[in-house]
Scaffold this motif. Sequence first.
Motif, PDB file in Angstrom:
ATOM      1  N   PHE A   1      29.025 -15.150  -2.646  1.00  0.00           N
ATOM      2  CA  PHE A   1      29.070 -13.740  -3.029  1.00  0.00           C
ATOM      3  C   PHE A   1      28.456 -12.883  -1.923  1.00  0.00           C
ATOM      4  O   PHE A   1      27.598 -13.343  -1.167  1.00  0.00           O
ATOM      5  CB  PHE A   1      28.297 -13.512  -4.341  1.00  0.00           C
ATOM      6  N   VAL A   2      28.898 -11.628  -1.870  1.00  0.00           N
ATOM      7  CA  VAL A   2      28.323 -10.667  -0.935  1.00  0.00           C
ATOM      8  C   VAL A   2      27.758  -9.497  -1.727  1.00  0.00           C
ATOM      9  O   VAL A   2      28.374  -9.041  -2.702  1.00  0.00           O
ATOM     10  CB  VAL A   2      29.360 -10.188   0.107  1.00  0.00           C
ATOM     11  N   VAL A   3      26.574  -9.036  -1.344  1.00  0.00           N
ATOM     12  CA  VAL A   3      25.895  -7.934  -2.028  1.00  0.00           C
ATOM     13  C   VAL A   3      25.833  -6.737  -1.092  1.00  0.00           C
ATOM     14  O   VAL A   3      25.370  -6.863   0.051  1.00  0.00           O
ATOM     15  CB  VAL A   3      24.456  -8.316  -2.447  1.00  0.00           C
ATOM     16  N   SER A   4      26.289  -5.591  -1.570  1.00  0.00           N
ATOM     17  CA  SER A   4      26.113  -4.340  -0.828  1.00  0.00           C
ATOM     18  C   SER A   4      24.704  -3.831  -1.114  1.00  0.00           C
ATOM     19  O   SER A   4      24.438  -3.299  -2.189  1.00  0.00           O
ATOM     20  CB  SER A   4      27.157  -3.306  -1.258  1.00  0.00           C
ATOM     21  N   MET A   5      23.813  -3.993  -0.138  1.00  0.00           N
ATOM     22  CA  MET A   5      22.398  -3.676  -0.347  1.00  0.00           C
ATOM     23  C   MET A   5      22.084  -2.208  -0.101  1.00  0.00           C
ATOM     24  O   MET A   5      20.988  -1.756  -0.405  1.00  0.00           O
ATOM     25  CB  MET A   5      21.543  -4.535   0.584  1.00  0.00           C
ATOM     26  N   GLY A   6      23.037  -1.453   0.471  1.00  0.00           N
ATOM     27  CA  GLY A   6      22.759  -0.071   0.830  1.00  0.00           C
ATOM     28  C   GLY A   6      21.996  -0.015   2.143  1.00  0.00           C
ATOM     29  O   GLY A   6      21.675  -1.044   2.747  1.00  0.00           O
ATOM     30  N   PRO A   7      21.661   1.188   2.613  1.00  0.00           N
ATOM     31  CA  PRO A   7      20.883   1.314   3.858  1.00  0.00           C
ATOM     32  C   PRO A   7      19.404   1.036   3.592  1.00  0.00           C
ATOM     33  O   PRO A   7      18.977   0.957   2.442  1.00  0.00           O
ATOM     34  CB  PRO A   7      21.104   2.775   4.243  1.00  0.00           C
ATOM     35  N   VAL A   8      18.631   0.888   4.676  1.00  0.00           N
ATOM     36  CA  VAL A   8      17.184   0.787   4.485  1.00  0.00           C
ATOM     37  C   VAL A   8      16.689   2.095   3.891  1.00  0.00           C
ATOM     38  O   VAL A   8      17.266   3.161   4.112  1.00  0.00           O
ATOM     39  CB  VAL A   8      16.447   0.479   5.809  1.00  0.00           C
ATOM     40  N   GLN A   9      15.621   2.016   3.115  1.00  0.00           N
ATOM     41  CA  GLN A   9      15.106   3.168   2.388  1.00  0.00           C
ATOM     42  C   GLN A   9      13.759   3.603   2.956  1.00  0.00           C
ATOM     43  O   GLN A   9      13.124   2.875   3.728  1.00  0.00           O
ATOM     44  CB  GLN A   9      14.982   2.818   0.899  1.00  0.00           C
ATOM     45  N   LYS A  10      13.313   4.785   2.549  1.00  0.00           N
ATOM     46  CA  LYS A  10      11.985   5.245   2.950  1.00  0.00           C
ATOM     47  C   LYS A  10      10.917   4.289   2.422  1.00  0.00           C
ATOM     48  O   LYS A  10      11.092   3.673   1.363  1.00  0.00           O
ATOM     49  CB  LYS A  10      11.723   6.658   2.425  1.00  0.00           C
ATOM     50  N   LEU A  11       9.822   4.195   3.169  1.00  0.00           N
ATOM     51  CA  LEU A  11       8.731   3.313   2.747  1.00  0.00           C
ATOM     52  C   LEU A  11       8.058   3.827   1.480  1.00  0.00           C
ATOM     53  O   LEU A  11       7.511   3.042   0.700  1.00  0.00           O
ATOM     54  CB  LEU A  11       7.713   3.179   3.880  1.00  0.00           C
ATOM     55  N   GLY A  12       8.096   5.138   1.263  1.00  0.00           N
ATOM     56  CA  GLY A  12       7.589   5.712   0.022  1.00  0.00           C
ATOM     57  C   GLY A  12       6.146   5.335  -0.253  1.00  0.00           C
ATOM     58  O   GLY A  12       5.292   5.335   0.640  1.00  0.00           O
ATOM     59  N   ASN A  13       5.886   4.966  -1.498  1.00  0.00           N
ATOM     60  CA  ASN A  13       4.512   4.645  -1.915  1.00  0.00           C
ATOM     61  C   ASN A  13       4.121   3.203  -1.623  1.00  0.00           C
ATOM     62  O   ASN A  13       3.011   2.787  -1.960  1.00  0.00           O
ATOM     63  CB  ASN A  13       4.351   4.916  -3.413  1.00  0.00           C
ATOM     64  N   PHE A  14       5.017   2.452  -0.998  1.00  0.00           N
ATOM     65  CA  PHE A  14       4.712   1.040  -0.735  1.00  0.00           C
ATOM     66  C   PHE A  14       3.717   0.859   0.406  1.00  0.00           C
ATOM     67  O   PHE A  14       3.031  -0.159   0.483  1.00  0.00           O
ATOM     68  CB  PHE A  14       5.990   0.261  -0.421  1.00  0.00           C
ATOM     69  N   VAL A  15       3.654   1.838   1.325  1.00  0.00           N
ATOM     70  CA  VAL A  15       2.754   1.743   2.474  1.00  0.00           C
ATOM     71  C   VAL A  15       1.962   3.047   2.585  1.00  0.00           C
ATOM     72  O   VAL A  15       2.550   4.113   2.741  1.00  0.00           O
ATOM     73  CB  VAL A  15       3.526   1.490   3.788  1.00  0.00           C
ATOM     74  N   ILE A  16       0.645   2.963   2.497  1.00  0.00           N
ATOM     75  CA  ILE A  16      -0.196   4.158   2.547  1.00  0.00           C
ATOM     76  C   ILE A  16      -0.027   4.873   3.901  1.00  0.00           C
ATOM     77  O   ILE A  16      -0.143   4.261   4.961  1.00  0.00           O
ATOM     78  CB  ILE A  16      -1.680   3.785   2.345  1.00  0.00           C
ATOM     79  N   GLY A  17       0.277   6.174   3.832  1.00  0.00           N
ATOM     80  CA  GLY A  17       0.347   6.983   5.045  1.00  0.00           C
ATOM     81  C   GLY A  17       1.702   7.060   5.712  1.00  0.00           C
ATOM     82  O   GLY A  17       1.847   7.726   6.739  1.00  0.00           O
ATOM     83  N   PHE A  18       2.707   6.402   5.142  1.00  0.00           N
ATOM     84  CA  PHE A  18       4.031   6.389   5.784  1.00  0.00           C
ATOM     85  C   PHE A  18       5.146   6.697   4.777  1.00  0.00           C
ATOM     86  O   PHE A  18       6.243   6.154   4.860  1.00  0.00           O
ATOM     87  CB  PHE A  18       4.289   5.023   6.444  1.00  0.00           C
ATOM     88  N   LYS A  19       4.862   7.582   3.852  1.00  0.00           N
ATOM     89  CA  LYS A  19       5.762   7.852   2.728  1.00  0.00           C
ATOM     90  C   LYS A  19       7.170   8.255   3.162  1.00  0.00           C
ATOM     91  O   LYS A  19       8.158   7.816   2.575  1.00  0.00           O
ATOM     92  CB  LYS A  19       5.158   8.945   1.842  1.00  0.00           C
TER      93      LYS A  19
END
Length: 271
Positions: free
Chosen positions: A116-134
């Motif tokens: 199977f192949v999955v369309s993962m979309g583009p990379v996303q913003k780091l958001g709240n996952f990394v402090i200081g790089f939202k």
Amino acid sequence: MSKGKILEFYKFEGALNDFVIIDGRSNKLEYPLEVARMLLDRHASIGGDSLLYLEESNVADIKMRVLEKDGSESQMCGNGARCVGLYFDKFFGKRSIKIETLSGLKEVKKVADGRFVVSMGPVQKLGNFVIGFKEDYQTTLDLFSLKLYIVNSSEPHAVIPMMNINKIPKAKGVKIAKNFKLFPYGINVDFIEIVNKNTIKIRTIERGVYEETLACGTGAVASAYVLHEFFGGNNVISVKALGGDLTVIIKESENLLEGDARFVFKGEIEL
């Protein structure tokens, strides 16, 4: 959920990343996170890397929740999405489905038997996952004398190039994954060895599991993206995990993840 409830479940694996799938449309759980903690225990229950809990969706064919053994919920799971694709192919005759996830809509298509192949979309913003790089889509950090390339490929990943994939500092990897001051929700850690512009080897410590798994789909995408963006890698990249090989295709508008999925068994368990 009453005591003694008989629960129907399915076991699948993709590149030996193994999952318990529960279809909540017919087996609704009142406390799915608690059930995940119980069922994913490899010694006292079924065992698995994650529990994929399926629910009705208003925007897709199904909603997939990725529940972890520490009681947390992840955004997305690439290998798991392929397994859900196989579930719908095997039991409902659907070769293509759209899946609602916490990181957006993903499309899964069957390209061959068990593949199977999955369309993962583009990379996303780091958001709240990394402090200081939202607002950033990628960044680099130095931690524990290691260089981290951080991207969000539907899941936050810290990709760490190594000279020899057989000699990864696993203890440091776990510390990075659990550095909640910098990564409030934890972070997946991928050690990679760059073979050439088309190929990498990978080993992953997953957040929520906080130990090494045999493969990670979002980790394969994140690592292939890092190879492409930072090290001049090609658009089609073979990612060799301990549990098997995955293929990542980097496009301007989206990233594709292709690999095998396998139905292991179906069973019932009394809660």
